[in-house]
Design an enzyme around this catalytic site. Sequence first.
Site, short mmCIF file in Angstrom:
data_model
loop_
_atom_site.label_atom_id
_atom_site.label_comp_id
_atom_site.label_asym_id
_atom_site.label_seq_id
_atom_site.Cartn_x
_atom_site.Cartn_y
_atom_site.Cartn_z
N GLU A 1 82.99 98.28 86.04
CA GLU A 1 83.73 99.29 86.80
C GLU A 1 82.72 100.27 87.39
O GLU A 1 81.67 100.49 86.80
CB GLU A 1 84.68 100.09 85.89
CG GLU A 1 85.81 99.29 85.31
CD GLU A 1 86.69 100.15 84.40
OE1 GLU A 1 86.59 101.39 84.45
OE2 GLU A 1 87.47 99.56 83.64
N LYS B 1 80.94 103.53 87.73
CA LYS B 1 80.80 104.69 86.85
C LYS B 1 80.75 105.92 87.74
O LYS B 1 79.80 106.13 88.48
CB LYS B 1 79.55 104.59 85.98
CG LYS B 1 79.44 105.75 85.00
CD LYS B 1 78.25 105.59 84.09
CE LYS B 1 78.29 106.53 82.92
NZ LYS B 1 78.43 107.95 83.27
N ARG C 1 86.46 116.02 77.85
CA ARG C 1 85.80 115.10 76.94
C ARG C 1 85.57 115.73 75.58
O ARG C 1 85.60 115.08 74.56
CB ARG C 1 84.48 114.71 77.60
CG ARG C 1 83.58 113.92 76.78
CD ARG C 1 82.26 113.87 77.54
NE ARG C 1 81.30 113.21 76.70
CZ ARG C 1 80.52 112.23 77.11
NH1 ARG C 1 80.60 111.80 78.34
NH2 ARG C 1 79.66 111.69 76.31
N GLU D 1 88.66 109.79 85.23
CA GLU D 1 87.55 110.65 85.62
C GLU D 1 87.99 111.41 86.87
O GLU D 1 88.58 110.83 87.76
CB GLU D 1 86.34 109.74 85.92
CG GLU D 1 85.05 110.44 86.15
CD GLU D 1 84.20 110.64 84.88
OE1 GLU D 1 84.67 110.36 83.76
OE2 GLU D 1 83.07 111.09 85.04
N LYS E 1 76.95 101.52 79.64
CA LYS E 1 76.76 102.20 80.92
C LYS E 1 75.45 101.75 81.54
O LYS E 1 74.45 101.59 80.85
CB LYS E 1 76.83 103.72 80.76
CG LYS E 1 75.90 104.26 79.73
CD LYS E 1 76.16 105.74 79.50
CE LYS E 1 75.35 106.22 78.33
NZ LYS E 1 75.68 107.51 77.84
P1 AMP Z 1 77.81 109.16 79.53
O1 AMP Z 1 78.42 110.52 79.75
O2 AMP Z 1 76.56 108.95 80.29
O3 AMP Z 1 77.75 108.79 78.07
O4 AMP Z 1 78.83 108.12 80.16
C1 AMP Z 1 80.14 107.99 79.73
C2 AMP Z 1 81.04 108.75 80.65
O5 AMP Z 1 81.13 108.12 81.90
C3 AMP Z 1 82.48 108.80 80.20
O6 AMP Z 1 82.69 109.77 79.22
C4 AMP Z 1 83.21 109.10 81.48
O7 AMP Z 1 83.26 110.50 81.69
C5 AMP Z 1 82.32 108.56 82.55
N1 AMP Z 1 82.87 107.45 83.33
C6 AMP Z 1 82.73 107.32 84.65
N2 AMP Z 1 83.31 106.21 85.09
C7 AMP Z 1 83.86 105.60 84.04
C8 AMP Z 1 84.59 104.38 83.86
N3 AMP Z 1 84.87 103.57 84.88
N4 AMP Z 1 84.98 104.07 82.59
C9 AMP Z 1 84.69 104.88 81.55
N5 AMP Z 1 84.00 106.04 81.66
C10 AMP Z 1 83.58 106.38 82.89
#
Ligand code: AMP
Length: 564
Positions: free
Chosen positions: A251, A253, A273, A303, A421
């Site tokens: 998906e 991000k 969050r 998001e 991610k």
């Molecule tokens: P990180 O903050 O780098 O740990 O990445 C995780 C965060 O990416 C999640 O908490 C979401 O806020 C964000 N995010 C963005 N796009 C997506 C998606 N398609 N699925 C899940 N999380 C996403």
Amino acid sequence: MKFRDLAYLCERLEATTKRNFMVSIVADFLKHLSKEEVEPVISMMLGRPFPKWDPRKLDVSWATLSKIILRLTGTDWRDLSAAAFRNTGDLGVAAKIIFENRKKQRQTTLFERPLSILEVRNILEAVAEASGQGSRERKERLIESLLGRALPIEVKYLVKIMVGEMRTGLQEGLMETAVSKAFSIPIEKIRVASMLTGDIAETAAICAREGAEGLLKLGFKIFRPVKPMLAQMAENPEEALKEHGGKTAFEYKLDGARIQIHKSGGKVRIFSRRLTDVTKSLPDIVEIIKRRVKLDEAILEGEVIAIGKNGNPLPFQHLMRRFRRVCSIEKMVEEIPVELYLFDIIYMNGESLINLPYVERRRKLSGAVSNISLTKQMITSSPKEAEHFLEEAINNGHEGLMAKRLNSPYIPGIRGKHWLKIKRTLEPLDLVIVAAEYGTGRRHGWLSDYYLAARDEKTGEFLTIGKTFKGLTDREIEEMTERLKRIVVEEKGHIVIVKPKIVVEVAYNEIQESPKYKSRMALRFARITRIRDDKSPEEADTIKRVRWIYEQQFLRKSKFSHIG
Ligand code: AMP
């Protein structure tokens, strides 16, 4: 229980670094509380006046608190700020000192009772609930009467709770262990429950009221946020495919803010969050959910991203202005339009969906909403296709991709490998440590927070572009403290300025424009990845290069929007 007993407990915590000891004294304390006191005590010990899900805020600034402290004690503001300065900006400690040396005598009444924990909670509730005309004064009066009745040691912790920073070294993880011990319930059960309640204080309150049985009955409850499922990092799409067994869902991000949306009938609440209630910052999203989610009851995740004039995403910091609510929310809605993309559904009409496989949940999600976008998705087993998809996401101004295992359940609060991610990483920078601050809690006494600077190629000056306490091991921090102490230039309050001698390699996620530093740039999520003793400060990266990287990423993003 008296509030002063809680203050004494916090003093004992502050004085030790022994984790087992901390757990044992907290567990012992919890055992002696009434059922009603458990949640307030834990919330307060974690620096929160109210439980985590509670949207109420005290809305009392440092300045207001200082003013009240000065008024009550007849002290000069200079004494207060000097005391705060000497104690690494800790207003609680400073207030205690000021109260101990107060110039104005306390007006005691003959029958004054000591403050109880529940009384403190009630007063804080009254502070939070004061609204409308004259609320400022009412808040001040309430706090003044609270602090006026308190001993210096109580003042210290009341102030810390109001400021939201306890600095006792007791964090949530240790509190979970203490709760487990106090109520003789296995730690795993406590952790699972906390993921559902989103708050250890709430979990402990259930333990106190109903014991382990209460935890078993625990399910989702609308308007009580759940800890979000998190992702681990993968280097690239290929690695994600390998990890997920050859086929996975990718998906986009999005670089926005994660939100958890709770809907019941016509009522909607939105949590960040970190599970704080952000409903008021997002009235436009609330409207969309009311109109376009067909389910009566649902918990959805998605998001929100800020959108530029031509409909393309804006950098994350624009969105943050919304949450900080710099000016009136109506103005913000107009100035910073946001867009919602949903990516999960974990509860619907009385039924938990977390054990369904990802693909099923996604199907239910798309059936449940009309006219709300889901995050763009592609299911593939081809590294090449996935690589293209990543390229496409980045070219559209997004952060990268999320790879989601097709049959994975939703596991609240876990940063596992079901979700990976994938970001395009920026190359690390070699920067020079120019100042440092002492840490708190376990890192008390160590210079563990570092100011990082790049060299201005024109003037030779080292300009700060970020600050971090992340990346070094305890041992390295200890050694670094020794090294820094040998090159101290001066101490400015709690900041220790050092000669620019030590070079470190620093990873980060983004470079932002920032008024905070003279360089006008700031690294986001900086972390030290190596100590570069092989490099001299003259070989560190230059401001010119940092600005170039900044512009590259900015160009990438603003290519699609008309800002800057
Ligand atoms: P990180 O903050 O780098 O740990 O990445 C995780 C965060 O990416 C999640 O908490 C979401 O806020 C964000 N995010 C963005 N796009 C997506 C998606 N398609 N699925 C899940 N999380 C996403």
